[in-house]
Enzyme design. Structure first.
Site, PDB file in Angstrom:
ATOM      1  N   THR A  16       0.816  -1.224   0.000  1.00  0.00           N
ATOM      2  CA  THR A  16       0.000   0.000   0.000  1.00  0.00           C
ATOM      3  C   THR A  16       0.841   1.263   0.000  1.00  0.00           C
ATOM      4  OG1 THR A  16      -1.649  -1.190   1.285  1.00  0.00           O
ATOM      5  CG2 THR A  16      -1.833   1.184   1.291  1.00  0.00           C
ATOM      6  N   SER A  61       2.092  -7.638  -0.730  1.00  0.00           N
ATOM      7  CA  SER A  61       2.931  -8.561   0.044  1.00  0.00           C
ATOM      8  C   SER A  61       2.243  -9.888   0.329  1.00  0.00           C
ATOM      9  CB  SER A  61       3.419  -7.908   1.333  1.00  0.00           C
ATOM     10  OG  SER A  61       2.422  -7.931   2.320  1.00  0.00           O
TER      11      SER A  61
HETATM   12  N1  ASP Z   1      -2.166  -5.939   1.038  1.00  0.00           N
HETATM   13  C1  ASP Z   1      -1.163  -4.941   1.305  1.00  0.00           C
HETATM   14  C2  ASP Z   1       0.185  -5.628   1.318  1.00  0.00           C
HETATM   15  O1  ASP Z   1       0.513  -6.281   2.272  1.00  0.00           O
HETATM   16  C3  ASP Z   1      -1.449  -4.265   2.599  1.00  0.00           C
HETATM   17  C4  ASP Z   1      -0.388  -3.250   2.998  1.00  0.00           C
HETATM   18  O2  ASP Z   1       0.432  -2.832   2.235  1.00  0.00           O
HETATM   19  O3  ASP Z   1      -0.394  -2.830   4.142  1.00  0.00           O
HETATM   20  O4  ASP Z   1       0.920  -5.521   0.359  1.00  0.00           O
END
Ligand code: ASP
Length: 343
Positions: A16, A61
């Site tokens: 994010t 991630s």
């Molecule tokens: N789904 C995102 C990730 O882990 C959530 C984040 O970046 O906090 O890449």
């Protein structure tokens, strides 16, 4: 590289933090990382030189996998001599897993590797990305007597710097998304940056960095629950090729004393499988033998994970199995703290 100001390498892996919200549609998309300094001009005011590099294909991630860990650890190792510290921008979902894996892959680390990310994209008005990124860079640039002050893999989020392999993601909504229930924060950010030196990892001697890339993934996690089905547990433990299973046990490391379960564990261990006892509680430690319900596990014998997190236990198993540690010493080595991952 300049020897006046610390040189920091930012490694962008995705998540994010590196997204911007399209003004009209509200859709999140990855922004051009080359434009980072345009998004956060404050970075130019820091007393360090910032260089950046991105994974070949930045990811959410949740898609993190062993090849990505190879790429990240490889970037750190190949740039190790040229930089004073590293900041890894990473999605929060699997950040604790990556921090744990890097801590084992990078042996003899004597420079900071700070993982950070954010709950809101960097372009959002209320974003937490700026503070997380700016302070992570500041932490990575801290020096004392000409040497980096922090010499381990850490995770910085919402005003706290933690030992990376002690953390878990705890919250999907709060800016304070991580916690380290069994080890205090290494540093806190308020009006001043306060480093709690007594908790920092101190490498025994300055040795050359050693990169470990062989990670064994024939590993499972079995979270115990009341009412487990014997066939399912038996099939899981007899999976062909399986090398190790983390048992997420109740409370202080307790498991049901049902003869079928203890027999299944015993047969698994006798066949060469490593079973590790890690509590499914967020904080506190396994205390094998405190209750009857864990004494029988010690007798099998099952490896005592003490206060290690599941994330760190997984990374440690991958590393030790990849290194082909002998069967004779495996339990003793696992039960020894190698990178400050257990008390
Ligand atoms: N789904 C995102 C990730 O882990 C959530 C984040 O970046 O906090 O890449």
């Amino acid at each position: 590289m300049s020897n006046q100001q610390p040189d920091i390498l930012l490694i962008y892996t995705g998540g994010t933090i590196g997204m911007v919200r399209e003004y009209r549609s509200g859709v999140l998309r990855a922004f051009n990382f080359e434009k980072l300094l345009d998004q956060i001009p404050e970075l130019q005011q820091l007393e360090c030189q910032i260089h950046s590099v991105s994974l070949q294909k930045p990811i959410d991630s949740s898609n993190m996998d062993i090849p990505h860990w190879h790429e990240i650890a490889g970037l750190i190792a190949s740039n190790y001599d040229a930089y004073d510290g590293f900041v890894v921008l990473h999605g929060s979902d699997t950040m604790s897993y990556t921090a744990s894996a890097l801590s084992f892959m990078l042996e003899n680390l004597s420079k900071p590797v700070v993982l950070t990310g954010s709950q809101l994209p960097i372009g959002d008005l209320r974003t937490d990305a700026k503070e997380n990124l700016i302070t992570s860079v500041q932490m990575a640039a801290l020096r004392e007597n000409g040497r980096p002050l922090i010499q381990e893999v850490c995770l910085y989020f919402e005003f706290k710097l933690y030992r990376g392999n002690r953390t878990s993601k705890m919250n999907t909504e709060h800016f304070e998304a991580f916690d380290s229930p069994n080890y205090p924060a290494l540093a806190t950010s308020g009006v001043h940056l306060k480093v709690h030196r007594e908790y920092l990892w101190k490498p025994a001697a300055l040795k050359p960095l050693k990169l470990h890339t062989r990670l064994e993934n024939r590993i499972g996690i079995l979270k115990l629950f009341p009412g487990m089905n014997p066939d399912w547990v038996g099939n899981l433990l007899r999976s062909p090729g399986l090398k190790a299973v983390i048992l997420e046990t109740f409370g202080a490391g307790n498991a049901p004393t049902s003869p079928w379960l203890l027999q299944a564990f015993k047969e698994a261990v006798d066949s060469g499988l490593y079973l590790v006892n890690v509590t499914q509680c967020r904080g506190g430690s396994v205390l094998m033998g405190r209750y009857e319900t864990s004494a029988s596990l010690s007798d099998i014998p099952i490896i005592d994970g003490r206060d290690i997190t599941t994330e760190a236990a997984l990374a440690k198993l991958m590393y030790l199995l990849g290194e082909e540690v002998s069967h004779k010493s495996f339990k003793t080595i696992f039960e020894t703290s190698l990178r400050g991952e257990m008390s």
